[in-house]
Design a protein around this motif. Structure first.
Motif, short mmCIF file in Angstrom:
data_model
loop_
_atom_site.label_atom_id
_atom_site.label_comp_id
_atom_site.label_asym_id
_atom_site.label_seq_id
_atom_site.Cartn_x
_atom_site.Cartn_y
_atom_site.Cartn_z
N UNK A 103 0.85 -1.33 0.01
CA UNK A 103 0.04 0.14 0.10
C UNK A 103 0.97 1.25 0.03
N UNK A 104 1.86 1.23 0.74
CA UNK A 104 2.93 2.29 0.83
C UNK A 104 3.59 2.58 -0.41
N UNK A 105 4.08 1.19 -1.05
CA UNK A 105 5.00 1.47 -2.33
C UNK A 105 3.88 1.96 -3.40
N UNK A 106 2.75 1.51 -3.30
CA UNK A 106 1.73 2.18 -4.34
C UNK A 106 1.37 3.94 -4.35
N UNK A 107 1.64 4.29 -3.07
CA UNK A 107 1.52 5.70 -2.76
C UNK A 107 2.70 6.36 -3.41
N UNK A 108 3.87 5.81 -3.25
CA UNK A 108 4.98 6.43 -4.00
C UNK A 108 4.70 6.37 -5.53
N UNK A 109 4.25 5.29 -5.95
CA UNK A 109 3.95 5.44 -7.47
C UNK A 109 2.99 6.34 -7.79
N UNK A 110 1.73 6.39 -7.08
CA UNK A 110 0.68 7.46 -7.29
C UNK A 110 1.22 8.78 -7.25
N UNK A 111 2.22 9.15 -6.20
CA UNK A 111 2.88 10.31 -6.01
C UNK A 111 3.52 10.64 -7.56
N UNK A 112 4.26 9.90 -8.01
CA UNK A 112 5.00 10.10 -9.26
C UNK A 112 3.78 10.47 -10.25
N UNK A 113 2.92 9.62 -10.48
CA UNK A 113 1.83 9.81 -11.60
C UNK A 113 1.35 11.30 -11.10
N UNK A 114 0.96 11.67 -10.03
CA UNK A 114 0.59 13.24 -9.45
C UNK A 114 1.59 14.16 -10.22
N UNK A 115 2.93 13.95 -10.03
CA UNK A 115 3.88 14.80 -10.15
C UNK A 115 3.84 15.10 -11.90
N UNK A 116 3.44 14.07 -12.77
CA UNK A 116 3.52 14.30 -13.87
C UNK A 116 2.15 15.01 -14.56
N UNK A 117 1.14 14.48 -13.85
CA UNK A 117 0.02 15.39 -14.19
C UNK A 117 0.15 16.90 -13.80
N UNK A 118 0.85 17.28 -12.83
CA UNK A 118 0.98 18.69 -12.36
C UNK A 118 1.71 19.20 -13.12
N UNK A 119 2.94 18.64 -13.83
CA UNK A 119 3.76 18.98 -14.99
C UNK A 119 2.76 19.43 -16.05
N UNK A 120 1.89 18.53 -16.67
CA UNK A 120 1.17 18.88 -17.60
C UNK A 120 0.25 19.98 -17.37
N UNK A 121 -0.50 19.98 -16.32
CA UNK A 121 -1.42 21.22 -15.90
C UNK A 121 -0.30 22.44 -15.86
N UNK A 122 0.75 22.61 -15.44
CA UNK A 122 1.56 23.74 -15.40
C UNK A 122 1.69 24.16 -16.84
N UNK A 123 1.94 23.36 -18.04
CA UNK A 123 2.19 23.56 -19.32
C UNK A 123 0.83 24.24 -19.80
N UNK A 124 -0.25 23.72 -19.30
CA UNK A 124 -1.50 24.00 -19.90
C UNK A 124 -2.50 25.29 -19.25
N UNK A 125 -1.64 25.71 -18.03
CA UNK A 125 -2.50 26.69 -17.29
C UNK A 125 -2.95 27.87 -17.95
N UNK A 126 -2.43 28.52 -18.89
CA UNK A 126 -2.86 29.66 -19.46
C UNK A 126 -4.01 29.61 -20.13
N UNK A 127 -4.10 28.39 -20.76
CA UNK A 127 -5.53 28.01 -21.64
C UNK A 127 -6.19 26.80 -20.97
N UNK A 128 -6.30 27.00 -19.55
CA UNK A 128 -7.11 25.93 -18.97
C UNK A 128 -8.60 25.50 -19.34
N UNK A 129 -9.12 26.57 -19.75
CA UNK A 129 -10.38 26.39 -20.17
C UNK A 129 -10.64 25.87 -21.64
N UNK A 130 -9.58 25.65 -22.25
CA UNK A 130 -9.67 25.23 -23.76
C UNK A 130 -9.69 23.70 -23.78
#
Length: 409
Positions: free
Chosen positions: A253-280
């Motif tokens: 369960x804890x190892x999966x939390x680490x993996x999901x944290x990396x998933x989250x970091x990649x998502x946050x990177x994509x969101x940061x790239x698209x932030x200026x046009x978030x509504x598009x």
């Protein structure tokens, strides 16, 4: 490549923040779960609606398991709530009896309601969360500034960044996850023990320094007793077990939390790239329907943009895994280039050993509802509702535009 990234920009970057501090006392941060459904009144599971102060969800689950004399697996909850807050949430207890609740005498837990239902509460079984926050030491014109910012967020949506709690107390859970995917076992172990430069606790910091120089005996001696998983892996290394063997002594369960944290970091990177046009929405995007959570590919962006303008749908970002819907076009190129930067492919998200990542899509923005404000001397009381899976920190960082020290919810 390191998973950490610079702090992303602001959707409301042209508007000044109100400054201030949050969570000087737990009562400054109140969160109430909005149930996905009401308990039926019948069934094998006792439902307890509780208010807890200064306790985390997992800690309350342990207390309930002891009180009701059941295994901890018999306790269910819809979401993890933070420790430094007053939170209202529901727990389920398999085969729990209402009269047993009378044994629960804890100064930080108050039972609000008791009922029954036919199924265990599981993560995600909530509609959203209602937040009541008190921001202190804010600017004099905080209410006017906040009103302007919140108007933009109600129009365009709240950026759906993951909260700091996803990345752990040292902010490096994602680095452990990346090391797991890359099968860099020693690197994962070192990140779990921690970077001494980030650790305040003197014994923990000394243990991390000892681990870094290879002194496992001293590391074990200095690790705090509460760090049971860390101690077990160091003990395994002292017994001569290999890095991978020691690492997989940690609960999955804890190892999966680490993996999901990396998933989250990649998502946050994509969101940061698209932030200026978030509504598009773009051609080839995987869009998210806010009414039912369904996802679909955008074939006609002009038509679908009208739905996005009405906040019926939003573009999504990736939670990489084997079942994730993949976009096409510009969105696909953006996501593929991010994986390339980390030297990863989609197949790498199948590490085996029971840790394969299913994958999903997550909306880049979420609606902001039921906003209320009340100003006081040097403070601002802010109330709002967000859908499940969204973090108050995403809204607070836009409103305050100052470091969110201590905020993890």
């Amino acid at each position: 490549m390191n998973a950490s990234a610079p702090e992303p920009g602001y959707l409301t970057g042209t508007l000044p923040g109100i400054g201030g501090h949050i969570r000087e006392i737990p009562e400054d941060f109140r969160v109430e779960e909005i149930p996905l459904y009401a308990p039926s009144g019948q069934g094998d599971h006792l439902y307890l609606r509780v208010e807890k102060t200064g306790l985390g969800t997992l800690e309350v689950a342990r207390i309930l398991a002891k009180t009701f004399q059941v295994p901890q697996q018999a306790i269910g909850y819809a979401g993890l709530k933070d420790t430094r807050a007053v939170t209202v949430q529901t727990f389920s207890i398999h085969h729990g009896q209402a009269e047993q609740a009378e044994r629960l005498c804890h100064p930080q837990i108050r039972i609000l309601a008791i009922s029954r239902h036919g199924n265990k509460l599981r993560p995600g079984h909530l509609a959203g969360n209602r937040f009541e926050l008190t921001l202190r030491h804010v600017d004099r014109d905080a209410q006017d500034k906040a009103a302007d910012i919140l108007a933009v967020l109600q129009d365009l949506g709240v950026p759906n960044f993951f909260g700091p709690q996803r990345y752990g107390v040292l902010g490096n859970n994602d680095q452990v996850g990346l090391a797991l995917l890359k099968r860099r076992w020693h690197q994962a172990l070192a990140a779990i023990i921690g970077d001494a430069a980030r650790i305040r606790h003197p014994d923990w910091r000394a243990a991390a320094e000892a681990f870094a120089r290879g002194d496992l005996t001293e590391c074990l001696r200095r690790l705090p007793p509460r760090m049971r998983d860390e101690r077990s892996l160091v003990e395994a290394l002292l017994r001569g077990q290999k890095d991978r063997e020691a690492l997989f002594l940690i609960p999955k369960q804890r190892l999966r939390l680490y993996l999901s944290a990396f998933q989250a970091r990649l998502f946050d990177r994509i969101l940061a790239m698209r932030l200026a046009t978030i509504e598009r929405v773009w051609a080839g995007d995987i869009a998210y329907r806010h009414d039912n959570g369904a996802c679909f590919r955008v074939d006609d962006p002009a038509t679908e943009q009208q739905r996005a303008d009405r906040f019926e749908i939003s573009a999504t970002g990736p939670l990489f895994g084997r079942k994730m819907l993949t976009p096409t076009g510009q969105s696909a190129l953006l996501e593929a280039s991010l994986l390339d930067k980390f030297g990863l492919s989609y197949d790498d998200f199948r590490p085996g050993a029971g840790l394969n990542l299913e994958g999903d899509r997550r909306p880049l923005r979420v609606p902001l509802d039921k906003v209320e404000m009340e100003a006081g001397p040097g403070q601002l009381r802010l109330c709002f509702t967000l859908p499940r899976g969204s973090y108050a920190t995403s809204l607070l960082r836009e409103v305050m535009k100052s470091p969110l020290v201590g905020v993890t919810c």
